[in-house]
Design an enzyme around this catalytic site. Structure first.
Site, PDB file in Angstrom:
ATOM      1  N   MET A   1     -11.513  -6.108   4.831  1.00 32.79           N
ATOM      2  CA  MET A   1     -11.120  -4.687   5.039  1.00 32.79           C
ATOM      3  C   MET A   1     -10.793  -5.949   6.968  1.00 32.79           C
ATOM      4  O   MET A   1     -11.841  -5.728   7.017  1.00 32.79           O
ATOM      5  CB  MET A   1     -11.744  -4.032   5.544  1.00 32.79           C
ATOM      6  CG  MET A   1     -12.228  -2.850   4.172  1.00 32.79           C
ATOM      7  SD  MET A   1     -10.939  -2.381   3.665  1.00 32.79           S
ATOM      8  CE  MET A   1     -10.267  -1.333   4.856  1.00 32.79           C
TER       9      MET A   1
ATOM     10  N   HIS B   1      -1.072  -1.410  -4.174  1.00 31.83           N
ATOM     11  CA  HIS B   1      -2.378  -1.263  -3.859  1.00 31.83           C
ATOM     12  C   HIS B   1      -2.467   0.238  -3.507  1.00 31.83           C
ATOM     13  O   HIS B   1      -1.470   1.144  -2.629  1.00 31.83           O
ATOM     14  CB  HIS B   1      -2.389  -1.600  -2.850  1.00 31.83           C
ATOM     15  CG  HIS B   1      -4.105  -1.432  -1.980  1.00 31.83           C
ATOM     16  ND1 HIS B   1      -5.133  -2.799  -2.737  1.00 31.83           N
ATOM     17  CD2 HIS B   1      -4.909  -1.128  -0.782  1.00 31.83           C
ATOM     18  CE1 HIS B   1      -5.963  -2.142  -1.648  1.00 31.83           C
ATOM     19  NE2 HIS B   1      -5.735  -1.107  -0.667  1.00 31.83           N
TER      20      HIS B   1
ATOM     21  N   SER C   1       0.566  -0.977  -0.123  1.00 35.13           N
ATOM     22  CA  SER C   1      -0.205   0.302  -0.050  1.00 35.13           C
ATOM     23  C   SER C   1       0.973   1.511   0.067  1.00 35.13           C
ATOM     24  O   SER C   1       1.846   1.398   0.983  1.00 35.13           O
ATOM     25  CB  SER C   1      -0.925  -0.135   1.452  1.00 35.13           C
ATOM     26  OG  SER C   1      -1.180   0.804   1.345  1.00 35.13           O
TER      27      SER C   1
ATOM     28  N   HIS D   1      -8.262   1.087  -4.319  1.00 38.13           N
ATOM     29  CA  HIS D   1      -9.444   1.145  -3.566  1.00 38.13           C
ATOM     30  C   HIS D   1     -10.076   2.363  -3.332  1.00 38.13           C
ATOM     31  O   HIS D   1      -9.277   3.316  -2.646  1.00 38.13           O
ATOM     32  CB  HIS D   1      -8.151   0.542  -2.439  1.00 38.13           C
ATOM     33  CG  HIS D   1      -9.318   0.174  -1.333  1.00 38.13           C
ATOM     34  ND1 HIS D   1      -8.684  -0.135   0.447  1.00 38.13           N
ATOM     35  CD2 HIS D   1     -10.616   0.318  -1.413  1.00 38.13           C
ATOM     36  CE1 HIS D   1     -10.165  -0.511   0.856  1.00 38.13           C
ATOM     37  NE2 HIS D   1     -10.778   0.120   0.098  1.00 38.13           N
TER      38      HIS D   1
ATOM     39  N   GLY E   1     -10.106   4.285   6.718  1.00 44.03           N
ATOM     40  CA  GLY E   1      -9.628   5.422   7.112  1.00 44.03           C
ATOM     41  C   GLY E   1      -8.661   6.184   7.246  1.00 44.03           C
ATOM     42  O   GLY E   1      -7.551   7.554   7.112  1.00 44.03           O
ATOM     43  N   PHE E   2      -7.616   5.092   7.961  1.00 42.82           N
ATOM     44  CA  PHE E   2      -6.225   5.476   8.327  1.00 42.82           C
ATOM     45  C   PHE E   2      -5.260   4.279   8.090  1.00 42.82           C
ATOM     46  O   PHE E   2      -5.720   3.303   8.459  1.00 42.82           O
ATOM     47  CB  PHE E   2      -6.321   5.838   9.702  1.00 42.82           C
ATOM     48  CG  PHE E   2      -7.144   6.691   9.767  1.00 42.82           C
ATOM     49  CD1 PHE E   2      -5.929   8.466   9.641  1.00 42.82           C
ATOM     50  CD2 PHE E   2      -8.462   7.027  10.500  1.00 42.82           C
ATOM     51  CE1 PHE E   2      -7.005   9.431   9.815  1.00 42.82           C
ATOM     52  CE2 PHE E   2      -8.883   8.376  10.160  1.00 42.82           C
ATOM     53  CZ  PHE E   2      -8.332   9.281  10.384  1.00 42.82           C
ATOM     54  N   GLY E   3      -3.391   4.709   7.855  1.00 48.83           N
ATOM     55  CA  GLY E   3      -3.402   3.112   7.796  1.00 48.83           C
ATOM     56  C   GLY E   3      -2.819   2.915   9.778  1.00 48.83           C
ATOM     57  O   GLY E   3      -2.807   3.770  10.677  1.00 48.83           O
TER      58      GLY E   3
ATOM     59  N   MET F   1     -12.456   4.520  -1.365  1.00 41.16           N
ATOM     60  CA  MET F   1     -13.139   5.012   0.086  1.00 41.16           C
ATOM     61  C   MET F   1     -13.639   6.024  -0.073  1.00 41.16           C
ATOM     62  O   MET F   1     -13.436   6.632  -0.013  1.00 41.16           O
ATOM     63  CB  MET F   1     -12.310   4.420   0.936  1.00 41.16           C
ATOM     64  CG  MET F   1     -11.857   3.400   1.113  1.00 41.16           C
ATOM     65  SD  MET F   1     -10.627   3.205   2.245  1.00 41.16           S
ATOM     66  CE  MET F   1      -8.639   3.292   1.546  1.00 41.16           C
TER      67      MET F   1
ATOM     68  N   GLY G   1      -3.346  -4.243   8.427  1.00 43.96           N
ATOM     69  CA  GLY G   1      -2.858  -5.187   9.833  1.00 43.96           C
ATOM     70  C   GLY G   1      -2.241  -6.150   9.119  1.00 43.96           C
ATOM     71  O   GLY G   1      -1.690  -6.716  10.047  1.00 43.96           O
TER      72      GLY G   1
ATOM     73  N   MET H   1      -9.150   7.953  -0.467  1.00 44.13           N
ATOM     74  CA  MET H   1     -10.023   8.538   0.412  1.00 44.13           C
ATOM     75  C   MET H   1     -10.598  10.065   0.095  1.00 44.13           C
ATOM     76  O   MET H   1      -9.532  10.608  -0.208  1.00 44.13           O
ATOM     77  CB  MET H   1      -9.492   8.706   1.688  1.00 44.13           C
ATOM     78  CG  MET H   1      -8.589   6.736   2.001  1.00 44.13           C
ATOM     79  SD  MET H   1      -8.277   6.835   3.496  1.00 44.13           S
ATOM     80  CE  MET H   1      -7.123   6.107   4.152  1.00 44.13           C
TER      81      MET H   1
ATOM     82  N   GLY I   1       1.240  -2.170   4.199  1.00 44.33           N
ATOM     83  CA  GLY I   1       1.989  -0.704   3.471  1.00 44.33           C
ATOM     84  C   GLY I   1       2.627  -0.322   4.835  1.00 44.33           C
ATOM     85  O   GLY I   1       3.143  -0.943   4.065  1.00 44.33           O
TER      86      GLY I   1
ATOM     87  N   ASP J   1      -6.862  -6.215   3.392  1.00 43.46           N
ATOM     88  CA  ASP J   1      -6.038  -5.346   4.117  1.00 43.46           C
ATOM     89  C   ASP J   1      -6.872  -4.236   4.952  1.00 43.46           C
ATOM     90  O   ASP J   1      -7.595  -4.215   5.916  1.00 43.46           O
ATOM     91  CB  ASP J   1      -6.920  -3.783   2.313  1.00 43.46           C
ATOM     92  CG  ASP J   1      -6.387  -2.951   2.930  1.00 43.46           C
ATOM     93  OD1 ASP J   1      -5.170  -2.201   3.808  1.00 43.46           O
ATOM     94  OD2 ASP J   1      -6.870  -1.798   1.853  1.00 43.46           O
TER      95      ASP J   1
ATOM     96  N   ASP K   1      -4.576   3.923  -2.108  1.00 44.99           N
ATOM     97  CA  ASP K   1      -5.556   4.036  -1.247  1.00 44.99           C
ATOM     98  C   ASP K   1      -6.236   5.007  -1.928  1.00 44.99           C
ATOM     99  O   ASP K   1      -5.592   6.440  -1.464  1.00 44.99           O
ATOM    100  CB  ASP K   1      -5.813   3.732   0.411  1.00 44.99           C
ATOM    101  CG  ASP K   1      -5.427   2.471   0.091  1.00 44.99           C
ATOM    102  OD1 ASP K   1      -6.176   0.977   0.549  1.00 44.99           O
ATOM    103  OD2 ASP K   1      -3.888   2.515   1.532  1.00 44.99           O
TER     104      ASP K   1
END
Length: 228
Positions: free
Chosen positions: A140, A36, A11, A69, A145-147, A71, A180, A40, A200, A178, A38
């Site tokens: 998910m 990947h 990511s 992706h 929303g956050f890494g 979002m 953790g 947002m 990520g 996606d 992201d």
């Protein structure tokens, strides 16, 4: 039986954007086969990240497929723009689409692989009418929303459920995960059915992305050999 090989999809949200091309090159050398991205919008999720111009720049820096992706709210409005910028895969959230079937068809009409995403609190059953048409399902394993969020173990059963449905129905979708995904969680993710691993911080956080990618892929492939 179809062989579903493991793929690593770093990511870029976690990469150093001042050296993005170099970091992508290192991750690719370590075995990454998808990137990947992201996207947002600050509305569907509480963060604002990348737009089509970054995808266009990234397209010039790599030959790897770009997995965008979305979002975002109203994804139909932006799918053509991301496809034109160079996206190869585009995924949309079940929770953001009023007309999910139509949105997935729109992605395919722009010659991209179509993916559908579900948040941690969304059941797999909500996808029953589109699993026959998607190229991949993105589970998910954190709230988007956050890494750098902690993996939610309660999402593992969804990966297993998706693998079972695919086997029963003869569907062809891949299972992407996606949130953790790292050295501490990759084994259980792969054993549960995860195949395309979005990572990520585990790739770009500390040290050499090449070394990190190699280690993560090695752990994932070892786990895939242990699947029941």
């Amino acid at each position: 039986m179809i062989e579903h090989s493991i793929q690593l999809a770093p990511s870029i949200l976690a990469a150093d954007f001042a050296h993005l091309a170099d970091q992508v090159e290192r991750a690719t050398a370590g075995g990454a086969s998808v990137l990947h991205v992201d996207i947002m919008d600050g509305h569907f999720v509480p963060n604002l990240t990348l737009g089509a111009p970054v995808v266009k720049s990234l397209r010039r820096a790599t030959r790897l497929p770009l997995d965008c992706h979305l979002m975002i709210e109203n994804p139909d409005q932006f799918i053509p723009e991301f496809a034109e910028a160079g996206a190869d895969w585009i995924s949309v959230h079940q929770e953001a689409c009023q007309h999910l079937n139509r949105t997935l068809n729109l992605i395919k009409e722009h010659n991209c692989r179509a993916g559908v995403v579900i948040n941690p609190a969304t059941p797999v059953e909500t996808l029953s009418e589109v699993l026959d048409m998607v190229d991949y399902v993105l589970v998910m394993s954190v709230n988007p929303g956050f890494g750098a969020q902690k993996f939610i173990p309660g999402t593992l059963h969804k990966m297993t459920q998706l693998a079972e449905i695919r086997a029963q129905k003869g569907y062809l979708y891949r299972i992407e995960v996606d949130g953790g995904v790292g050295m501490q969680t990759v084994t259980e993710v792969v054993r549960a059915g995860g195949e395309i691993l979005v990572a990520g911080n585990a790739v770009f956080g500390k040290g050499d992305p090449k070394v990190n990618a190699e280690a993560l892929l090695e752990a994932a492939r070892s786990a895939s050999l242990q699947r029941v």
